[in-house]
Design an enzyme around this catalytic site. Structure first.
Site, PDB file in Angstrom:
ATOM      1  CE  LYS A 210      20.934 -47.286 -14.902  1.00  0.00           C
ATOM      2  NZ  LYS A 210      19.384 -47.092 -15.241  1.00  0.00           N
ATOM      3  CD  GLU A 216      25.400 -33.691 -22.369  1.00  0.00           C
ATOM      4  OE1 GLU A 216      25.630 -34.851 -22.223  1.00  0.00           O
ATOM      5  OE2 GLU A 216      24.494 -33.334 -23.190  1.00  0.00           O
ATOM      6  N   GLY A 271      17.496 -43.396 -14.304  1.00  0.00           N
ATOM      7  CA  GLY A 271      18.119 -41.999 -13.894  1.00  0.00           C
ATOM      8  C   GLY A 271      17.403 -40.925 -13.301  1.00  0.00           C
ATOM      9  NE  ARG A 272      12.147 -41.439 -17.044  1.00  0.00           N
ATOM     10  CZ  ARG A 272      12.871 -42.070 -17.670  1.00  0.00           C
ATOM     11  NH1 ARG A 272      14.083 -41.871 -18.172  1.00  0.00           N
ATOM     12  NH2 ARG A 272      12.186 -43.096 -18.618  1.00  0.00           N
ATOM     13  CD  GLU A 357      15.034 -38.941 -19.802  1.00  0.00           C
ATOM     14  OE1 GLU A 357      15.820 -38.223 -20.420  1.00  0.00           O
ATOM     15  OE2 GLU A 357      15.219 -39.355 -18.606  1.00  0.00           O
ATOM     16  CG  HIS A 388       2.787 -10.963  -9.957  1.00  0.00           C
ATOM     17  ND1 HIS A 388       1.958  -9.898  -9.650  1.00  0.00           N
ATOM     18  CD2 HIS A 388       2.753 -11.667  -8.829  1.00  0.00           C
ATOM     19  CE1 HIS A 388       1.546  -9.560  -8.473  1.00  0.00           C
ATOM     20  NE2 HIS A 388       1.808 -10.620  -8.022  1.00  0.00           N
ATOM     21  CE  LYS A 508      21.951 -39.242 -24.495  1.00  0.00           C
ATOM     22  NZ  LYS A 508      22.069 -40.245 -23.379  1.00  0.00           N
TER      23      LYS A 508
HETATM   24  O1  F6P Z   1      19.819 -38.626 -21.838  1.00  0.00           O
HETATM   25  C1  F6P Z   1      19.140 -38.850 -20.996  1.00  0.00           C
HETATM   26  C2  F6P Z   1      19.581 -39.693 -19.826  1.00  0.00           C
HETATM   27  O2  F6P Z   1      20.036 -41.010 -20.157  1.00  0.00           O
HETATM   28  C3  F6P Z   1      18.830 -39.674 -18.744  1.00  0.00           C
HETATM   29  O3  F6P Z   1      17.672 -40.561 -18.740  1.00  0.00           O
HETATM   30  C4  F6P Z   1      19.743 -39.526 -17.589  1.00  0.00           C
HETATM   31  O4  F6P Z   1      19.222 -39.405 -16.359  1.00  0.00           O
HETATM   32  C5  F6P Z   1      20.821 -38.742 -18.193  1.00  0.00           C
HETATM   33  O5  F6P Z   1      20.927 -38.970 -19.461  1.00  0.00           O
HETATM   34  C6  F6P Z   1      22.282 -39.034 -17.381  1.00  0.00           C
HETATM   35  O6  F6P Z   1      22.852 -40.314 -17.626  1.00  0.00           O
HETATM   36  P1  F6P Z   1      24.004 -40.834 -16.622  1.00  0.00           P
HETATM   37  O7  F6P Z   1      23.387 -40.916 -15.210  1.00  0.00           O
HETATM   38  O8  F6P Z   1      24.218 -42.259 -17.243  1.00  0.00           O
HETATM   39  O9  F6P Z   1      25.089 -39.992 -16.915  1.00  0.00           O
END
Ligand code: F6P
Length: 540
Positions: A210, A216, A271-272, A357, A388, A508
């Site tokens: 987003k 990452e 995002g979620r 979240e 199990h 972060k």
């Molecule tokens: O760190 C949490 C978060 O902001 C989530 O809410 C989101 O889904 C994820 O990081 C990824 O964010 P982006 O789509 O901006 O890379």
């Protein structure tokens, strides 16, 4: 959005629920079922081609009535309508919350700041469709002219969990001559393994973010770029092997991705809550545009149900209020999600972000610290595997763990007796949890006295069973929207904002400070003695 003004715990409806809880908390499901032979039917709903059985919960009709009254007192209907109307209910980020617009039918209209967003949604869907068809039909060629056979989605959190979950859930609808892989972790192993054995000339990366700034995702995207360049040896290859899904066109262009190949979404999609937006591009490529649209139709059906059904017959509301009942009155801390469908093996992981979240908050929308429990911990695994492993604790441990069982009448892979055995197990688990096994029954069976405490199941452990005919894209859409709206409803009751996530920020910021110390590029920062020693150990 109208704010609930009174503190939750001082509401009349809350206090009446507390009194009611004290009166019925020790009632056993065995007695509730014995007293009402119709209980199974009375406390279940069949709607939207789902069978939603909530009879094995520690409730009476009075409980349901009081829970609904609490929801009314919290202004649930008004809050829900405000969300659907595009009001800026995400107050800390001053944003509308309109994942429901992502599945609104063409021709409908939803305004954000006076702008109708529905045509925008459908324009992106059409763009995704055209791209997905070219890829699926082998008409989108890589830099060397080879057909793309491997699609790798790079994203994290909402830009990863939804796509992975949906791909796994709907795998039986995907072409088996293509591969779909998902990279999220900053641990280099993730991208190393995802690219292992692949021909770069046949591989397309979808960078899904987003913000297009997430550490990452950007680190993985740059490593993927280097991998493409090492193998194909030409900067021009980037345009053919990378597309992006983002709200941040500027950053996408800086990365070198052709902006014609960017699939947009908007700041009013969290995002979620985004797996049915362009973030679902890999899903659409995998299952095809028609099935993707069937999935959207499933979401929309549940949206309409949530928007219009009376609260006491409203699936997301009932699901949410049962969570409130257990979290706030019984003190349950967790909910287990137990799909008896192997294809749903990532569904609990997906729900963890959606629920935790969203509702893992300790202050109200106005910033006051709450004096009641909020979002429970979600966890789970597919049955029968969980049986199990951790079910022992659910059956006989000291924690009360409400369970959501999910099953389908028809399997996607009918092999011998597997499906009957699977379904026999899910039904047996719900029954065993609710009714247990008494000391008397054990005695009658002649169980040795010393073993009776160990073999006794007290029962009275609650569960919901959600049955559908078959796992299809449409049913998946309904299930996800069910949980989305349940999360929203709980947020309304607890007066928290389910649509921000400030709690992930501090880690972060601190990680960014530490990076410079690890590689020597930044100046040393003062740390506590534990962190300082760990940094020294790593550097040595
Ligand atoms: O760190 C949490 C978060 O902001 C989530 O809410 C989101 O889904 C994820 O990081 C990824 O964010 P982006 O789509 O901006 O890379």
């Amino acid at each position: 959005m109208e704010q609930p003004k009174t503190l939750l715990t001082s509401l009349d409806s809350w206090q009446i629920l507390q009194t009611h809880y004290n009166a019925i908390k020790d009632r056993h499901l065995r007695d509730l079922f014995r007293e009402d032979p119709q209980r199974g039917e009375r406390f279940s709903l069949q709607t939207l081609e789902l069978y939603f059985d909530y009879s094995k919960h520690r409730i009476t009709e009075e409980t349901l009535r009081l829970l609904v009254r609490l929801a009314e007192d919290r202004g649930l209907a008004q809050c829900r309508d405000a969300m659907f109307a595009g009001e800026k209910i995400n107050n800390t980020e001053r944003r509308a919350v309109l994942h429901t617009a992502l599945r609104a039918p063409a021709g409908s209209s939803i305004l954000v700041d006076g702008h109708d967003v529905v045509p925008d949604v459908h324009a992106v869907l059409d763009q995704m469709q055209a791209f997905a068809i070219r890829l699926r039909e082998g008409k989108w060629l890589g830099h060397t002219g080879k057909r793309i056979r491997n699609v790798i989605n790079i994203g994290i959190g909402g830009s990863d969990l939804g796509p992975v979950m949906a791909f796994e859930a709907l795998k039986s609808y995907t072409p088996r001559d293509m591969s779909f892989r998902y990279v999220s972790n900053i641990d280099g192993t993730d991208i190393a393994e995802a690219t292992q054995g692949l021909d770069a000339a046949e591989t397309l990366f979808i960078v899904s973010s987003k913000t297009f700034t997430t550490l990452e995702t950007m680190t993985n995207a740059h490593s993927a770029r280097s991998w493409i360049l090492e193998q194909l040896g030409d900067e021009q290859a980037v345009a053919k092997h990378f597309v992006a899904v983002s709200t941040n066109l500027k950053e996408v262009a800086q990365f070198g991705i052709d902006t014609a190949n960017v699939f947009a979404f908007w700041d009013w999609v969290g995002g979620r809550y985004s797996m049915d937006s362009a973030i679902g591009l890999s899903t659409m490529i995998a299952i095809g545009p028609d099935r993707f649209r069937e999935m959207l139709a499933g979401f929309h059906q549940m949206d309409e149900h949530f928007r219009t059904a009376p609260l006491d017959q409203n699936l997301p509301v009932i699901m949410a209020m049962l969570n409130v009942w257990y979290a706030n009155f019984f003190g349950a801390n967790t909910v287990a999600v137990l799909p008896y469908e192997q294809y749903l093996h990532r569904f609990p992981a997906y729900l963890q972000q959606l629920t935790m979240e969203s509702n893992g908050k300790r202050v109200t929308r106005d910033g006051a610290v709450v004096d009641y429990a909020t979002g429970p911990i979600y966890w789970g695994e597919p049955g029968t595997n969980g049986q199990h492993s951790f079910y022992q604790l659910i059956h006989q441990g000291t924690h009360l763990i409400p369970c959501d069982f999910i099953a389908f009448r028809r399997p996607l892979n009918a092999i011998g007796k597997h499906h009957d055995l699977l379904i026999a197990n899910i039904l047996a688990q719900g029954e065993a949890l609710a009714f247990g096994k008494t000391t008397d029954e054990l005695r009658q069976e002649g169980v040795e006295q010393s073993l009776i405490p160990h073999k006794t199941f007290e029962g009275n452990r609650p569960s919901t069973t959600i049955f559908a005919d078959r796992l299809t894209p449409e049913v998946l859409g309904k299930l996800i929207a069910l949980y989305e709206h349940s999360v929203f409803t709980q947020g309304v009751i607890w007066d928290i904002n389910p649509f921000d996530q400030w709690g992930v920020e501090l880690g972060k910021v601190l990680a960014n400070r530490i990076i410079g110390e690890l590689d020597g590029s930044g100046k040393a920062v003062e740390h506590d003695s534990s962190t300082a020693a760990l940094i020294r150990y790593y550097r040595d």
